[in-house]
Motif scaffolding. Structure first.
Motif, PDB file in Angstrom:
ATOM      1  N   UNK A 153       6.086 -65.846  -4.293  1.00  0.00           N
ATOM      2  CA  UNK A 153       5.338 -67.028  -4.981  1.00  0.00           C
ATOM      3  C   UNK A 153       5.818 -68.052  -4.340  1.00  0.00           C
ATOM      4  N   UNK A 154       7.121 -68.223  -3.841  1.00  0.00           N
ATOM      5  CA  UNK A 154       7.512 -69.288  -2.987  1.00  0.00           C
ATOM      6  C   UNK A 154       8.299 -68.722  -1.908  1.00  0.00           C
ATOM      7  N   UNK A 155       7.915 -69.366  -0.764  1.00  0.00           N
ATOM      8  CA  UNK A 155       8.594 -68.884   0.573  1.00  0.00           C
ATOM      9  C   UNK A 155       8.839 -70.101   1.297  1.00  0.00           C
ATOM     10  N   UNK A 156       9.879 -69.828   2.364  1.00  0.00           N
ATOM     11  CA  UNK A 156      10.081 -70.845   3.029  1.00  0.00           C
ATOM     12  C   UNK A 156       9.206 -71.211   4.233  1.00  0.00           C
ATOM     13  N   UNK A 157       8.532 -72.432   4.333  1.00  0.00           N
ATOM     14  CA  UNK A 157       7.433 -72.767   5.321  1.00  0.00           C
ATOM     15  C   UNK A 157       7.647 -72.032   6.730  1.00  0.00           C
ATOM     16  N   UNK A 158       9.193 -71.907   7.090  1.00  0.00           N
ATOM     17  CA  UNK A 158       9.229 -71.421   8.411  1.00  0.00           C
ATOM     18  C   UNK A 158       8.764 -69.910   8.787  1.00  0.00           C
ATOM     19  N   UNK A 159       8.504 -69.305   7.455  1.00  0.00           N
ATOM     20  CA  UNK A 159       7.955 -67.935   7.543  1.00  0.00           C
ATOM     21  C   UNK A 159       6.701 -67.797   8.370  1.00  0.00           C
ATOM     22  N   UNK A 160       5.955 -68.932   8.183  1.00  0.00           N
ATOM     23  CA  UNK A 160       4.530 -69.194   8.883  1.00  0.00           C
ATOM     24  C   UNK A 160       4.489 -69.301  10.505  1.00  0.00           C
ATOM     25  N   UNK A 161       5.830 -69.424  10.914  1.00  0.00           N
ATOM     26  CA  UNK A 161       5.976 -69.647  12.391  1.00  0.00           C
ATOM     27  C   UNK A 161       5.404 -68.192  13.149  1.00  0.00           C
ATOM     28  N   UNK A 162       6.075 -67.000  12.321  1.00  0.00           N
ATOM     29  CA  UNK A 162       5.789 -65.685  12.546  1.00  0.00           C
ATOM     30  C   UNK A 162       4.293 -65.437  12.787  1.00  0.00           C
ATOM     31  N   UNK A 163       3.766 -66.073  11.785  1.00  0.00           N
ATOM     32  CA  UNK A 163       2.175 -65.550  11.732  1.00  0.00           C
ATOM     33  C   UNK A 163       1.484 -66.392  12.904  1.00  0.00           C
ATOM     34  N   UNK A 164       1.763 -67.438  13.122  1.00  0.00           N
ATOM     35  CA  UNK A 164       1.129 -68.312  14.021  1.00  0.00           C
ATOM     36  C   UNK A 164       1.468 -67.578  15.586  1.00  0.00           C
ATOM     37  N   UNK A 165       2.656 -67.333  15.620  1.00  0.00           N
ATOM     38  CA  UNK A 165       2.910 -66.433  17.118  1.00  0.00           C
ATOM     39  C   UNK A 165       2.273 -65.180  17.182  1.00  0.00           C
ATOM     40  N   UNK A 166       1.855 -64.599  16.109  1.00  0.00           N
ATOM     41  CA  UNK A 166       1.237 -63.392  16.420  1.00  0.00           C
ATOM     42  C   UNK A 166      -0.226 -63.340  16.566  1.00  0.00           C
ATOM     43  N   UNK A 167      -0.822 -64.696  16.021  1.00  0.00           N
ATOM     44  CA  UNK A 167      -2.325 -65.020  16.364  1.00  0.00           C
ATOM     45  C   UNK A 167      -2.387 -65.411  17.837  1.00  0.00           C
ATOM     46  N   UNK A 168      -1.271 -66.128  18.366  1.00  0.00           N
ATOM     47  CA  UNK A 168      -1.423 -66.631  19.654  1.00  0.00           C
ATOM     48  C   UNK A 168      -1.199 -65.856  20.724  1.00  0.00           C
ATOM     49  N   UNK A 169      -0.380 -64.662  20.447  1.00  0.00           N
ATOM     50  CA  UNK A 169      -0.341 -63.523  21.111  1.00  0.00           C
ATOM     51  C   UNK A 169      -1.607 -62.659  21.423  1.00  0.00           C
ATOM     52  N   UNK A 170      -2.488 -62.588  20.326  1.00  0.00           N
ATOM     53  CA  UNK A 170      -3.858 -62.069  20.512  1.00  0.00           C
ATOM     54  C   UNK A 170      -4.689 -62.740  21.323  1.00  0.00           C
ATOM     55  N   UNK A 171      -4.614 -64.052  20.823  1.00  0.00           N
ATOM     56  CA  UNK A 171      -5.578 -64.940  21.569  1.00  0.00           C
ATOM     57  C   UNK A 171      -5.332 -65.144  23.280  1.00  0.00           C
TER      58      UNK A 171
END
Length: 379
Positions: A153-171
């Motif tokens: 329900x609540x997570x540190x915004x820094x956890x989003x960094x890994x999502x962005x990095x994974x998308x950028x790797x595919x792109x």
């Protein structure tokens, strides 16, 4: 001509095939796969047999109406998947009997091929990059991947960094990317993550919230420019209607083996067209489901892209084309799937192989995931 037999077959890894045969020997195949619930869908066919043995197989609309409305209780994943498999098989039978593809009987083609995307997995950016490059070598120019593991329900915004990095790797591997949230992210986190991802130019974000939260989806749609996709867990035009009316969705993803089949999904797509909403049929299933999707893709102006379960992610080690003899009709070329030109669904099924596989009667179940605290996590 009358319907003489309706058979179902458990086909690994998790599929349920349908075979309809007329009293004159005409045969049609469909797919009623509902992942993890094959036995329930198979059971629904008992009522369908009682109603439709002896019925004219050409009267597909009438069969659909009776199948949907005749039992009083209607809708839902199980009943609509059974009706979907029967619908597909009837279009296949009729098309083969009269020598026309289903799309020709539905108004004719509006395209010769449809862009396709395949799923990729991996937890780390280098794994995602490798998977994306492998798809590119197969000829794809677009992929879909999971956005994230479960977020509390609540997570540190820094956890989003890994999502962005994974998308950028595919792109970076040259792929356009659609991101599937799979309903795993609760609303407080979904709206933050969607905003963080917005600059990446995604094809879509899929199920950023579960479709059982239409108010939250409408609110999210007002916050972000990235197209919102959903629909694999909606089963009729009536299920989709409120999402069109609220403006909560930009791309719908009806599953032709869950949402009543070709006939119903054609109507859903026509409704979407009136709201300027695109269609991207959901298909992590078998060859008959994909062939049915391609019939819809062929004759539907607002189709944007088609999912294909090529590889082992969805099929758990089984080849998508394992039971198809004319494999070329479901094989991607330069990022596109060709529109099948053969009659019916356009695929030829190896019946002996299907009957042999059925003897094993798979018992596939969705895996159960849990959060770090031990509570249930969305698959």
């Amino acid at each position: 001509m009358k319907i003489g037999r309706i058979e179902t077959f458990y086909v690994p890894p998790r599929w349920l095939f349908v075979r309809v045969e007329s009293d004159e020997g005409a045969v049609g195949w469909g797919e009623a796969s509902l992942e993890g619930h094959a036995e329930a869908v198979d059971g629904a066919f008992e009522a369908l047999r009682d109603r439709f043995l002896g019925h004219d197989p050409y009267r597909i609309e009438d069969i659909w109406q009776v199948g949907y409305r005749g039992g009083f209780y209607r809708g839902g994943a199980v009943l609509m998947s059974a009706l979907a498999g029967l619908d597909q098989a009837l279009w296949d039978l009729k098309g083969k009997a009269v020598g026309l593809p289903a799309w020709e009987m539905l108004g004719g083609a509006v395209r010769d091929k449809v862009r396709a995307y395949a799923w990729i997995g991996g937890d780390r950016p280098h794994e995602i990059g490798e998977a994306a490059r492998a798809r590119r070598e197969q000829g794809f120019s677009a992929v879909k991947m999971n956005a994230t593991a479960e977020l509390e329900w609540l997570a540190a915004p820094k956890s989003f960094d890994a999502v962005v990095e994974r998308v950028e790797a595919a792109q970076a591997a040259g792929m356009d990317v659609g991101l599937d949230f799979h309903g795993r992210v609760h609303r407080p986190m979904a709206k933050q993550l969607a905003k963080v991802l917005e600059p990446l130019g995604l094809l879509f974000i899929e199920e950023p919230l579960l479709s059982e939260n239409p108010e939250g989806l409408a609110g999210l749609a007002a916050l972000v420019a990235t197209p919102i996709a959903l629909g694999e867990r909606l089963y009729s035009r009536w299920d989709f209607k409120p999402f069109f009316e609220s403006g909560a969705v930009d791309i719908i993803q009806p599953d032709l083996s869950h949402a009543g089949g070709i006939l119903e999904c054609r109507k859903i797509a026509a409704m979407a067209e009136a709201y300027d909403v695109a269609v991207a049929p959901h298909c992590p299933l078998g060859p008959l489901a994909l062939a049915a999707c391609l019939q819809l893709d062929a004759c539907t102006p607002n189709v944007a892209i088609q999912e294909i379960s090529l590889g082992i992610h969805y099929n758990v080690g089984h080849d998508l084309l394992e039971f198809v003899t004319n494999k070329e009709v479901l094989s991607p070329v330069d990022g596109y799937l060709p529109i099948p030109r053969g009659p019916g669904l356009g695929v030829l099924i190896d019946e002996a192989a299907v009957r042999a596989a059925h003897k094993g009667r798979h018992r596939w179940r969705n895996p159960v995931w849990r959060h770090a605290d031990g509570s249930f996590a969305e698959w």
